[in-house]
Design a protein around this motif. Sequence first.
Motif, mmCIF file in Angstrom:
data_model
loop_
_atom_site.group_PDB
_atom_site.id
_atom_site.type_symbol
_atom_site.label_atom_id
_atom_site.label_comp_id
_atom_site.label_asym_id
_atom_site.label_seq_id
_atom_site.Cartn_x
_atom_site.Cartn_y
_atom_site.Cartn_z
ATOM 1 N N LEU A 207 64.242 50.373 74.378
ATOM 2 C CA LEU A 207 63.324 49.582 75.197
ATOM 3 C C LEU A 207 64.139 48.523 75.922
ATOM 4 C CD1 LEU A 207 60.230 49.711 75.587
ATOM 5 C CD2 LEU A 207 60.042 47.829 73.955
ATOM 6 N N PHE A 208 63.995 48.509 77.222
ATOM 7 C CA PHE A 208 64.871 47.708 78.071
ATOM 8 C C PHE A 208 64.085 46.563 78.715
ATOM 9 C CE2 PHE A 208 67.664 46.854 81.669
ATOM 10 C CZ PHE A 208 68.915 47.032 81.115
ATOM 11 N N PRO A 209 64.658 45.357 78.735
ATOM 12 C CA PRO A 209 63.922 44.243 79.368
ATOM 13 C C PRO A 209 63.875 44.417 80.884
ATOM 14 C CG PRO A 209 66.129 43.550 78.755
ATOM 15 C CD PRO A 209 65.972 44.950 78.225
ATOM 16 N N PRO A 210 62.777 44.030 81.511
ATOM 17 C CA PRO A 210 62.677 44.178 82.973
ATOM 18 C C PRO A 210 63.707 43.326 83.702
ATOM 19 C CG PRO A 210 60.759 43.003 82.083
ATOM 20 C CD PRO A 210 61.540 43.491 80.907
ATOM 21 N N SER A 211 64.086 42.195 83.099
ATOM 22 C CA SER A 211 65.138 41.349 83.676
ATOM 23 C C SER A 211 65.594 40.368 82.607
ATOM 24 C CB SER A 211 64.626 40.564 84.889
ATOM 25 O OG SER A 211 63.741 39.542 84.447
ATOM 26 N N LEU A 212 66.737 39.761 82.844
ATOM 27 C CA LEU A 212 67.266 38.793 81.904
ATOM 28 C C LEU A 212 66.349 37.573 81.825
ATOM 29 C CD1 LEU A 212 69.857 38.579 80.195
ATOM 30 C CD2 LEU A 212 70.716 37.034 81.916
ATOM 31 N N GLU A 213 65.809 37.192 82.974
ATOM 32 C CA GLU A 213 64.904 36.051 83.057
ATOM 33 C C GLU A 213 63.704 36.266 82.139
ATOM 34 O OE1 GLU A 213 66.133 33.613 84.630
ATOM 35 O OE2 GLU A 213 64.416 32.373 84.036
ATOM 36 N N GLU A 214 63.152 37.488 82.230
ATOM 37 C CA GLU A 214 61.981 37.845 81.444
ATOM 38 C C GLU A 214 62.317 37.844 79.940
ATOM 39 O OE1 GLU A 214 59.004 38.152 82.645
ATOM 40 O OE2 GLU A 214 58.177 38.700 80.679
ATOM 41 N N LEU A 215 63.476 38.373 79.598
ATOM 42 C CA LEU A 215 63.904 38.396 78.190
ATOM 43 C C LEU A 215 64.021 36.972 77.665
ATOM 44 C CD1 LEU A 215 64.841 40.356 75.903
ATOM 45 C CD2 LEU A 215 67.183 39.961 76.676
ATOM 46 N N TYR B 149 66.934 58.017 75.482
ATOM 47 C CA TYR B 149 66.049 57.593 76.574
ATOM 48 C C TYR B 149 66.087 56.077 76.727
ATOM 49 C CZ TYR B 149 63.988 62.260 76.210
ATOM 50 O OH TYR B 149 63.797 63.613 76.192
ATOM 51 N N VAL B 150 65.817 55.630 77.935
ATOM 52 C CA VAL B 150 65.671 54.206 78.194
ATOM 53 C C VAL B 150 64.320 53.993 78.872
ATOM 54 C CG1 VAL B 150 66.646 52.186 79.321
ATOM 55 C CG2 VAL B 150 68.168 53.996 78.522
ATOM 56 N N VAL B 151 63.508 53.117 78.288
ATOM 57 C CA VAL B 151 62.192 52.812 78.859
ATOM 58 C C VAL B 151 62.164 51.316 79.178
ATOM 59 C CG1 VAL B 151 59.728 52.624 78.322
ATOM 60 C CG2 VAL B 151 60.992 54.689 77.672
ATOM 61 N N VAL B 152 61.870 50.998 80.431
ATOM 62 C CA VAL B 152 61.780 49.586 80.817
ATOM 63 C C VAL B 152 60.429 49.039 80.370
ATOM 64 C CG1 VAL B 152 61.859 47.926 82.698
ATOM 65 C CG2 VAL B 152 63.226 50.001 82.829
ATOM 66 N N ASN B 153 60.453 47.916 79.687
ATOM 67 C CA ASN B 153 59.201 47.313 79.236
ATOM 68 C C ASN B 153 58.705 46.291 80.263
ATOM 69 O OD1 ASN B 153 57.008 46.756 77.650
ATOM 70 N ND2 ASN B 153 58.106 45.326 76.309
ATOM 71 N N ASP B 154 58.417 46.768 81.475
ATOM 72 C CA ASP B 154 57.902 45.840 82.484
ATOM 73 C C ASP B 154 56.403 45.646 82.308
ATOM 74 O OD1 ASP B 154 57.582 48.452 83.164
ATOM 75 O OD2 ASP B 154 58.419 48.287 85.172
ATOM 76 N N GLU B 155 55.730 46.734 81.909
ATOM 77 C CA GLU B 155 54.294 46.674 81.653
ATOM 78 C C GLU B 155 54.044 47.479 80.389
ATOM 79 O OE1 GLU B 155 50.398 47.045 84.293
ATOM 80 O OE2 GLU B 155 52.095 48.301 84.928
#
Lengths: 206, 206
Positions: B123-131, B165-171
């Motif tokens: 699970l990948f953060p949408p951005s460093l800022e968001e993390l 797999y890599v899934v972006v956790n944007d939503e």
Amino acid sequence: MIDEKGILFVLSGPSGVGKGTVRKSLFDRATDLKYSISMTTRSIREGEKEGTDYFYKTKQEFEDLIKKNRLLEYAEYVGNYYGTPRDYVEETLDHGKDVFLEIEVQGALQVKENFPQGVFIFLFPPSLEELKNRIINRGTESEELVKNRLIAAKTEIEMMDAYDYVVVNDEIETAVQKIQSIVQSEHCKRERVAKQYKKALEADFS
Amino acid sequence: MIDEKGILFVLSGPSGVGKGTVRKSLFDRATDLKYSISMTTRSIREGEKEGTDYFYKTKQEFEDLIKKNRLLEYAEYVGNYYGTPRDYVEETLDHGKDVFLEIEVQGALQVKENFPQGVFIFLFPPSLEELKNRIINRGTESEELVKNRLIAAKTEIEMMDAYDYVVVNDEIETAVQKIQSIVQSEHCKRERVAKQYKKALEADFS
């Protein structure tokens, strides 16, 4: 966030398995997939449009493209060539769009040879009985012809090992849904996206 | 038609990325996934049940299991052991059920070592800022701590290459849906199913 390339998806399987029906049902839904447009030497018919139904070429032009390896696959049928132009596929992928190709097993194996980075999906009959019924229901085929097509189907099923995925066509809705899952999950494959994701985040870190 | 074994899915990612939230949302939906039950040496608490919340073991028992390599991963935390029992996972898979494990990156790498046939999702953060925001919003952590956790996250993101797999956790909804697609498409992988499918059809042919 990510500037990703499209993926070529190839749906194939033995004749009578229902490839066309599944493909139609998939495109009836909202989909971002672009259907691969074939190239042909047969004449344009009333109501058809260049670049929508087919790309129309002369025999000479088509044979030139064969020589230059600009077709992912091709075959001759009733005196005319039909094929999948590499340029259209590659340009569409470069624009970040997935391309979807529905094709016979022999054609799919040609595509795999020329474009191994594609994702190959094999549509599998729920049972031999069902495959037989579908072949029979297609038209008034003689018992001999049905038998021959079943033998051909058996050979085609042996080709399954060249494919990435196998989807049983027991119910169209389920089969379509599985193909949609394959499309979505292929876009999450680490080897496809990791490099770009890391790059995007590293830009943030610096 | 097919007597298929289950698959172990491992969801992991840097701390603060939202693994727990995504896992909860996934299990709030109708799912056939079985959540992996951990083993621990901490005392059972009121309202907890053996085999539901945890498998409760003595320190001696747990250390025996470590020696016998019966844990897919384990760690010590505030004087107690926590781990993933191999037997529970294997028995569940043998019953044709998928197992889902949500775990820190270090634990996931241990699981990969002991159970490489699992499917590993990062699970990948949408951005460093968001993390950063998520780490801060978790509690009253000092600036120093946040900085350290971000450095840790960067190291954890480097581990991404071990995953499938890599899934972006944007939503959350989109991330959950992608995980569901991965689960479904993994069951269509040719190397998992081709042999059994062929066998089933050959029985029909004979």
